[in-house]
Write a protein that holds these residues in place. Structure first.
Motif, PDB file in Angstrom:
ATOM      1  N   SER A 185     -14.683  17.006  43.139  1.00 23.21           N
ATOM      2  CA  SER A 185     -13.455  16.734  44.311  1.00 23.21           C
ATOM      3  C   SER A 185     -12.535  15.961  43.339  1.00 23.21           C
ATOM      4  O   SER A 185     -11.552  15.733  44.026  1.00 23.21           O
ATOM      5  CB  SER A 185     -13.914  15.757  45.407  1.00 23.21           C
ATOM      6  OG  SER A 185     -14.460  14.561  44.900  1.00 23.21           O
ATOM      7  N   GLY A 186     -12.637  15.935  41.983  1.00 25.22           N
ATOM      8  CA  GLY A 186     -11.723  15.496  41.116  1.00 25.22           C
ATOM      9  C   GLY A 186     -11.086  16.207  40.316  1.00 25.22           C
ATOM     10  O   GLY A 186     -10.886  17.200  40.453  1.00 25.22           O
ATOM     11  N   GLU A 187     -10.511  15.862  39.046  1.00 24.73           N
ATOM     12  CA  GLU A 187      -9.910  16.148  37.928  1.00 24.73           C
ATOM     13  C   GLU A 187     -10.858  16.195  36.753  1.00 24.73           C
ATOM     14  O   GLU A 187     -11.644  15.285  36.656  1.00 24.73           O
ATOM     15  CB  GLU A 187      -8.711  15.689  37.549  1.00 24.73           C
ATOM     16  CG  GLU A 187      -7.649  16.054  38.731  1.00 24.73           C
ATOM     17  CD  GLU A 187      -6.099  15.740  38.160  1.00 24.73           C
ATOM     18  OE1 GLU A 187      -6.137  15.025  37.436  1.00 24.73           O
ATOM     19  OE2 GLU A 187      -5.156  16.392  38.868  1.00 24.73           O
ATOM     20  N   CYS A 188     -10.857  17.102  35.925  1.00 24.30           N
ATOM     21  CA  CYS A 188     -11.528  17.227  34.455  1.00 24.30           C
ATOM     22  C   CYS A 188     -10.630  17.898  33.465  1.00 24.30           C
ATOM     23  O   CYS A 188      -9.636  18.392  33.860  1.00 24.30           O
ATOM     24  CB  CYS A 188     -12.820  18.156  34.746  1.00 24.30           C
ATOM     25  SG  CYS A 188     -12.282  19.835  35.149  1.00 24.30           S
ATOM     26  N   SER A 189     -11.167  17.671  32.317  1.00 27.62           N
ATOM     27  CA  SER A 189     -10.395  18.241  31.213  1.00 27.62           C
ATOM     28  C   SER A 189     -11.044  19.744  30.873  1.00 27.62           C
ATOM     29  O   SER A 189     -12.170  19.931  30.737  1.00 27.62           O
ATOM     30  CB  SER A 189     -10.492  17.234  29.940  1.00 27.62           C
ATOM     31  OG  SER A 189     -10.219  17.928  28.535  1.00 27.62           O
ATOM     32  N   CYS A 190     -10.043  20.585  30.864  1.00 30.48           N
ATOM     33  CA  CYS A 190     -10.130  21.976  30.207  1.00 30.48           C
ATOM     34  C   CYS A 190      -9.338  22.386  29.122  1.00 30.48           C
ATOM     35  O   CYS A 190      -7.795  22.759  29.455  1.00 30.48           O
ATOM     36  CB  CYS A 190     -10.209  22.713  31.711  1.00 30.48           C
ATOM     37  SG  CYS A 190     -10.393  24.467  31.297  1.00 30.48           S
ATOM     38  N   GLY A 191      -9.609  22.501  27.962  1.00 33.85           N
ATOM     39  CA  GLY A 191      -8.712  23.070  26.826  1.00 33.85           C
ATOM     40  C   GLY A 191      -7.587  22.056  26.618  1.00 33.85           C
ATOM     41  O   GLY A 191      -6.401  22.676  26.346  1.00 33.85           O
ATOM     42  N   GLY A 251     -11.630  20.110  39.484  1.00 35.04           N
ATOM     43  CA  GLY A 251     -12.741  20.805  39.339  1.00 35.04           C
ATOM     44  C   GLY A 251     -13.515  19.869  38.526  1.00 35.04           C
ATOM     45  O   GLY A 251     -13.454  18.856  38.285  1.00 35.04           O
ATOM     46  N   LEU A 252     -14.643  20.615  37.834  1.00 39.23           N
ATOM     47  CA  LEU A 252     -15.589  20.009  37.262  1.00 39.23           C
ATOM     48  C   LEU A 252     -15.794  20.679  35.776  1.00 39.23           C
ATOM     49  O   LEU A 252     -15.897  21.797  35.608  1.00 39.23           O
ATOM     50  CB  LEU A 252     -16.925  19.847  37.857  1.00 39.23           C
ATOM     51  CG  LEU A 252     -18.126  19.287  37.133  1.00 39.23           C
ATOM     52  CD1 LEU A 252     -19.091  18.553  38.494  1.00 39.23           C
ATOM     53  CD2 LEU A 252     -18.953  20.144  36.456  1.00 39.23           C
ATOM     54  N   SER A 253     -15.981  19.935  34.724  1.00 36.51           N
ATOM     55  CA  SER A 253     -16.072  20.752  33.294  1.00 36.51           C
ATOM     56  C   SER A 253     -17.136  19.923  32.582  1.00 36.51           C
ATOM     57  O   SER A 253     -17.618  18.695  32.762  1.00 36.51           O
ATOM     58  CB  SER A 253     -14.841  20.609  32.490  1.00 36.51           C
ATOM     59  OG  SER A 253     -14.503  19.452  32.158  1.00 36.51           O
ATOM     60  N   VAL A 254     -17.879  20.736  31.627  1.00 38.28           N
ATOM     61  CA  VAL A 254     -19.092  20.054  30.783  1.00 38.28           C
ATOM     62  C   VAL A 254     -18.625  20.303  29.555  1.00 38.28           C
ATOM     63  O   VAL A 254     -18.351  21.575  29.106  1.00 38.28           O
ATOM     64  CB  VAL A 254     -20.377  20.883  31.104  1.00 38.28           C
ATOM     65  CG1 VAL A 254     -21.463  20.182  30.238  1.00 38.28           C
ATOM     66  CG2 VAL A 254     -20.892  20.738  32.729  1.00 38.28           C
ATOM     67  N   LYS A 255     -18.652  19.315  28.647  1.00 36.38           N
ATOM     68  CA  LYS A 255     -18.374  19.298  27.322  1.00 36.38           C
ATOM     69  C   LYS A 255     -19.380  19.916  26.207  1.00 36.38           C
ATOM     70  O   LYS A 255     -20.514  19.842  26.618  1.00 36.38           O
ATOM     71  CB  LYS A 255     -17.994  18.000  26.829  1.00 36.38           C
ATOM     72  CG  LYS A 255     -17.511  17.872  25.173  1.00 36.38           C
ATOM     73  CD  LYS A 255     -17.367  16.479  24.835  1.00 36.38           C
ATOM     74  CE  LYS A 255     -17.006  16.447  23.190  1.00 36.38           C
ATOM     75  NZ  LYS A 255     -15.970  17.119  22.956  1.00 36.38           N
ATOM     76  N   LYS A 271      -6.101  20.413  29.018  1.00 36.08           N
ATOM     77  CA  LYS A 271      -5.170  20.062  30.203  1.00 36.08           C
ATOM     78  C   LYS A 271      -6.073  19.541  31.231  1.00 36.08           C
ATOM     79  O   LYS A 271      -7.494  19.630  31.034  1.00 36.08           O
ATOM     80  CB  LYS A 271      -4.591  21.593  30.652  1.00 36.08           C
ATOM     81  CG  LYS A 271      -3.981  22.092  29.602  1.00 36.08           C
ATOM     82  CD  LYS A 271      -3.614  23.490  30.114  1.00 36.08           C
ATOM     83  CE  LYS A 271      -2.618  24.381  29.125  1.00 36.08           C
ATOM     84  NZ  LYS A 271      -2.445  25.516  29.648  1.00 36.08           N
ATOM     85  N   MET A 272      -5.519  18.739  32.169  1.00 39.23           N
ATOM     86  CA  MET A 272      -6.271  18.113  33.317  1.00 39.23           C
ATOM     87  C   MET A 272      -6.158  19.175  34.512  1.00 39.23           C
ATOM     88  O   MET A 272      -4.942  19.593  34.851  1.00 39.23           O
ATOM     89  CB  MET A 272      -5.686  16.665  33.487  1.00 39.23           C
ATOM     90  CG  MET A 272      -5.848  15.685  32.700  1.00 39.23           C
ATOM     91  SD  MET A 272      -7.751  15.546  32.153  1.00 39.23           S
ATOM     92  CE  MET A 272      -8.287  15.040  33.781  1.00 39.23           C
ATOM     93  N   CYS A 318     -13.367  27.106  28.786  1.00 36.27           N
ATOM     94  CA  CYS A 318     -12.050  26.709  28.452  1.00 36.27           C
ATOM     95  C   CYS A 318     -11.576  27.061  27.057  1.00 36.27           C
ATOM     96  O   CYS A 318     -12.267  27.209  26.186  1.00 36.27           O
ATOM     97  CB  CYS A 318     -11.658  25.197  28.719  1.00 36.27           C
ATOM     98  SG  CYS A 318     -12.269  24.688  30.343  1.00 36.27           S
ATOM     99  N   GLU A 319     -10.386  26.924  26.753  1.00 38.06           N
ATOM    100  CA  GLU A 319      -9.768  27.255  25.587  1.00 38.06           C
ATOM    101  C   GLU A 319     -10.330  26.234  24.446  1.00 38.06           C
ATOM    102  O   GLU A 319     -10.225  25.090  24.554  1.00 38.06           O
ATOM    103  CB  GLU A 319      -8.155  27.362  25.506  1.00 38.06           C
ATOM    104  CG  GLU A 319      -7.576  27.625  24.049  1.00 38.06           C
ATOM    105  CD  GLU A 319      -5.976  27.587  24.153  1.00 38.06           C
ATOM    106  OE1 GLU A 319      -5.357  27.828  23.191  1.00 38.06           O
ATOM    107  OE2 GLU A 319      -5.600  27.397  25.177  1.00 38.06           O
ATOM    108  N   VAL A 320     -10.718  27.017  23.276  1.00 36.04           N
ATOM    109  CA  VAL A 320     -11.122  26.099  22.111  1.00 36.04           C
ATOM    110  C   VAL A 320      -9.905  25.546  21.601  1.00 36.04           C
ATOM    111  O   VAL A 320      -8.911  26.547  20.853  1.00 36.04           O
ATOM    112  CB  VAL A 320     -12.013  26.636  21.152  1.00 36.04           C
ATOM    113  CG1 VAL A 320     -12.484  26.058  19.862  1.00 36.04           C
ATOM    114  CG2 VAL A 320     -13.252  27.247  21.916  1.00 36.04           C
TER     115      VAL A 320
END
Length: 265
Positions: A202-208, A214-218, A210-211, A245-247
């Motif tokens: 329910s929050g924000e995450c980093s993707c390439g 959703g949810l992201s896994v490093k 950008k914030m 996400c973009e490298v």
């Protein structure tokens, strides 16, 4: 007599106290050994435990809807390097599955390079160990899995959000629907390249860099993300949509295995 009796009682109390202290120390040492067993090979004489990496793999549920489990230390460093070494000479531009023919076609949705292990390579001891580990943690039989695909994402490459389950009938003929996926990370020191679930959390995450919602896994070498494309009701789960996400820097290497409802032969 009274003094002698008191000495005996005192001696017994002292003996009991010393015994309790020694017992407590042994118990603490045992507990500490259990705690320290995480990451220490205490299973040298247990082949099954070595295959499953007991004491190393640490599951973490990061979402219930969609169902996502992060498996820390799922692969050893040697297993990661082994998969990369097998894949490197045979990398080709990645494709996506065509819904009409079931064959791979090039698409701007996916800008990586990759290859599939062969049925013969699936018989290699290290690959068999990885396959069995996947089966045990996912609770899906080994024979229901597709061949492992190894992928390399270089700078600026990505995979747009998509579903792993099929929306056509052609691809369901071989093994039925895809029910679960495991993504295993094979490299470190990657900036960006997260696995992104737009409808999880329910929050924000980093993707390439950008914030986003959703949810992201490093991507961390040795870790794996296990998620289900079908809900507990047996229906395809739209919330399982995910992307790469973009490298931004470095190279992201990963290995993917899709699991079906039936044997994928």
């Amino acid at each position: 007599m009274a003094v002698a009796a008191m000495k005996i009682v005192f001696g017994l109390l002292t003996l009991v106290t010393v015994g309790m202290i020694i017992g407590a120390l042994f118990q603490l040492a045992f507990i500490r050994r259990l705690e320290d067993s995480y990451g220490i090979p205490l299973w040298d004489n247990d082949k099954e435990a070595r295959i499953l990496r007991l004491g190393y793999v640490k599951p973490e549920v990061i979402s219930w809807s969609p169902r996502i489990i992060l498996l820390h230390n799922f692969l050893s460093k040697e297993e990661c390097d082994y998969l990369r070494a097998i894949a490197l000479p045979r990398l080709q531009i990645s494709t996506v599955v065509d819904t009409k023919t079931g064959k791979g076609i090039k698409s701007d949705v996916r800008t990586s390079s990759g290859m599939f292990l062969s049925p013969e390579e699936k018989k290699y001891p290290m690959i068999q160990a990885i396959e069995k580990r996947i089966s045990i943690y996912s609770q899906v039989p080994v024979e229901n899995g597709e061949l492992i695909q190894v992928l390399r994402y270089e700078k600026s490459q990505f995979y747009k959000p998509h579903h792993d389950y099929f929306s056509d009938t052609f691809n369901l003929k071989r093994g039925g629907q895809r029910i679960a996926t495991i993504l295993m990370y094979l490299s470190d020191n990657v900036d960006g390249g997260e696995t992104y679930f737009p409808l999880a959390g329910s929050g924000e995450c980093s993707c390439g860099g950008k914030m986003v919602k959703g949810l992201s896994v490093k991507p961390i070498k040795g870790d794996a993300v296990l998620f289900w494309s079908m809900g507990l009701d047996g229906q395809s789960d739209p919330s399982s949509i995910h992307g790469g996400c973009e490298v931004l820097a470095g190279e992201k290497w990963s290995a993917t295995k899709w699991m079906r409802q039936r044997a994928a032969n």
